[in-house]
Design a protein around this motif. Structure first.
Motif, PDB file in Angstrom:
ATOM      1  N   UNK A   1       0.873  -1.165   0.000  1.00  0.00           N
ATOM      2  CA  UNK A   1       0.000   0.000   0.000  1.00  0.00           C
ATOM      3  C   UNK A   1       0.917   1.223   0.000  1.00  0.00           C
ATOM      4  N   UNK A   2       0.915   1.983  -1.072  1.00  0.00           N
ATOM      5  CA  UNK A   2       1.881   3.067  -1.226  1.00  0.00           C
ATOM      6  C   UNK A   2       1.350   4.425  -0.797  1.00  0.00           C
ATOM      7  N   UNK A   3       0.036   4.554  -0.612  1.00  0.00           N
ATOM      8  CA  UNK A   3      -0.548   5.837  -0.254  1.00  0.00           C
ATOM      9  C   UNK A   3      -0.277   6.188   1.214  1.00  0.00           C
ATOM     10  N   UNK A   4      -0.278   7.488   1.550  1.00  0.00           N
ATOM     11  CA  UNK A   4      -0.309   7.863   2.963  1.00  0.00           C
ATOM     12  C   UNK A   4      -1.520   7.198   3.627  1.00  0.00           C
ATOM     13  N   UNK A   5      -1.293   6.512   4.741  1.00  0.00           N
ATOM     14  CA  UNK A   5      -2.333   5.681   5.339  1.00  0.00           C
ATOM     15  C   UNK A   5      -2.409   5.918   6.840  1.00  0.00           C
ATOM     16  N   UNK A   6      -3.622   6.125   7.317  1.00  0.00           N
ATOM     17  CA  UNK A   6      -3.895   6.243   8.745  1.00  0.00           C
ATOM     18  C   UNK A   6      -4.616   4.986   9.197  1.00  0.00           C
ATOM     19  N   UNK A   7      -4.113   4.352  10.269  1.00  0.00           N
ATOM     20  CA  UNK A   7      -4.770   3.167  10.816  1.00  0.00           C
ATOM     21  C   UNK A   7      -5.071   3.411  12.286  1.00  0.00           C
ATOM     22  N   UNK A   8      -6.321   3.168  12.685  1.00  0.00           N
ATOM     23  CA  UNK A   8      -6.776   3.342  14.055  1.00  0.00           C
ATOM     24  C   UNK A   8      -7.350   2.035  14.580  1.00  0.00           C
ATOM     25  N   UNK A   9      -7.059   1.727  15.843  1.00  0.00           N
ATOM     26  CA  UNK A   9      -7.600   0.531  16.467  1.00  0.00           C
ATOM     27  C   UNK A   9      -7.807   0.802  17.952  1.00  0.00           C
ATOM     28  N   UNK A  10      -8.882   0.270  18.514  1.00  0.00           N
ATOM     29  CA  UNK A  10      -9.125   0.393  19.931  1.00  0.00           C
ATOM     30  C   UNK A  10      -8.327  -0.639  20.711  1.00  0.00           C
ATOM     31  N   UNK A  11      -7.765  -0.232  21.838  1.00  0.00           N
ATOM     32  CA  UNK A  11      -6.964  -1.169  22.629  1.00  0.00           C
ATOM     33  C   UNK A  11      -7.793  -2.338  23.146  1.00  0.00           C
ATOM     34  N   UNK A  12      -9.097  -2.167  23.281  1.00  0.00           N
ATOM     35  CA  UNK A  12      -9.964  -3.228  23.784  1.00  0.00           C
ATOM     36  C   UNK A  12     -10.763  -3.908  22.667  1.00  0.00           C
ATOM     37  N   UNK A  13     -10.364  -3.700  21.455  1.00  0.00           N
ATOM     38  CA  UNK A  13     -11.064  -4.274  20.304  1.00  0.00           C
ATOM     39  C   UNK A  13     -10.774  -5.778  20.231  1.00  0.00           C
TER      40      UNK A  13
END
Length: 321
Positions: free
Chosen positions: A250-262
């Protein structure tokens, strides 16, 4: 408060229900929901993005709400789901976009970025990381790893089985999945168990979802769980269909978010650790005291992270380049 426009588009052989808000000439941001969500799960992000000058598009994904829900599992193959969004972008004349997906919307977003590197300029994903194409179908790996014990994805494989349980009381099923996802997915039990047995008979809604919002979720599943469950029945087909994408980054600027309790983060721990190898321009954040439904649980935090990321990589007030 931004009003949402509603459109019914004839694309890729289906009717796609699409909600939108923000200035017509704003840079497009597509928000893709997951299972068993609805377009309205993004409403707080959509309003913030619209205020910042973006044109926000939120489809009801295939199988949900007013979008078509074909009966055949193969109609929900991953590249077909991507093609729904690609055709909608074509219909609207979107040559440069940002795509953000949560849960099942994340794999669609990841693969749109691979398929459309010129069109998808900026990417966001939540909860489900990118692990690339495995050496063999993920469903085969799951069967081996979960021999003799319950796994919700394996439970979803046989058409009609999970539907019989979840559709018997759609309101209870949906309340449990929104409020007690960890128990529903990760409770240890025998392989022949049902998903929601032994859970609360009359579950309360989570703190982030009031009755008015829940009513929108409930309407989204008015036709039952069959369409949404069909998304899970294509792991082998998806593996075959994506052979040409094997090894791609994946070459695009990428933001990834995840919950610690997920609970999904627990299941995807290995992929989370190696994702940066496959996404070299990755920025990732773990949200403390947060579960799976992070854009609803912590909207202010998610909105702030999105605003900062997009300001740097896809500012809403500039002409697409």
């Amino acid at each position: 408060m931004h009003d949402f426009e509603h459109h019914l588009l004839a694309v890729n052989g289906i009717q796609l229900s699409l909600y939108s808000t923000g200035p017509a000439d704003g840079r497009p941001v597509w928000l893709l929901h997951g299972f068993p969500e609805c377009w309205y799960s993004w409403h707080q992000q959509a309003q913030a993005l619209a205020r910042a000058g973006y044109r926000v598009l939120i489809p009801e994904m295939r199988g949900y709400g007013q979008s078509s829900a074909p009966a055949e599992p193969e109609a929900y193959a991953l590249l077909t789901l991507c093609a729904d969004i690609q055709a909608a972008m074509d219909h609207l004349g979107h040559d440069h976009v940002c795509v953000i997906g949560h849960d099942w919307g994340a794999p669609v977003a990841w693969h749109l970025a691979l398929l459309e590197p010129q069109r998808v300029r900026v990417l966001g994903a939540m909860s489900v990381p990118f692990g690339g194409r495995p050496k063999r179908p993920a469903i085969d790996i799951m069967r081996e790893a979960n021999a003799g014990r319950f796994n919700y994805i394996l439970y979803f494989q046989e058409p009609g089985v999970a539907e019989a349980e979840l559709d018997a009381n759609i309101e209870r099923s949906l309340r449990l999945l929104l409020s007690d996802l960890g128990d529903a997915l990760l409770r240890e039990k025998p392989a022949d168990s049902r998903m929601l047995d032994e859970l609360d008979a009359d579950p309360a809604l989570p703190a982030w979802c009031d009755e008015a919002e829940f009513a929108i979720y409930r309407r989204t599943l008015a036709n039952g769980f069959r369409g949404p469950l069909n998304w899970y029945r294509n792991f082998a087909r998806n593996w075959q269909d994506t052979e040409s994408l094997a090894g791609r980054q994946i070459e695009q600027p990428t933001l990834f978010l995840v919950g610690e309790q997920d609970p999904v983060a627990r299941l995807e721990a290995y992929t989370l650790k190696r994702m940066a190898e496959l996404v070299p321009r990755l920025e990732q954040h773990r949200l403390g005291n947060c579960g799976h439904w992070l854009q609803s649980e912590q909207p202010a935090r998610v909105n702030a992270l999105l605003a900062d990321f997009l300001d740097r990589h896809y500012p809403g007030t500039k002409t697409p380049g």
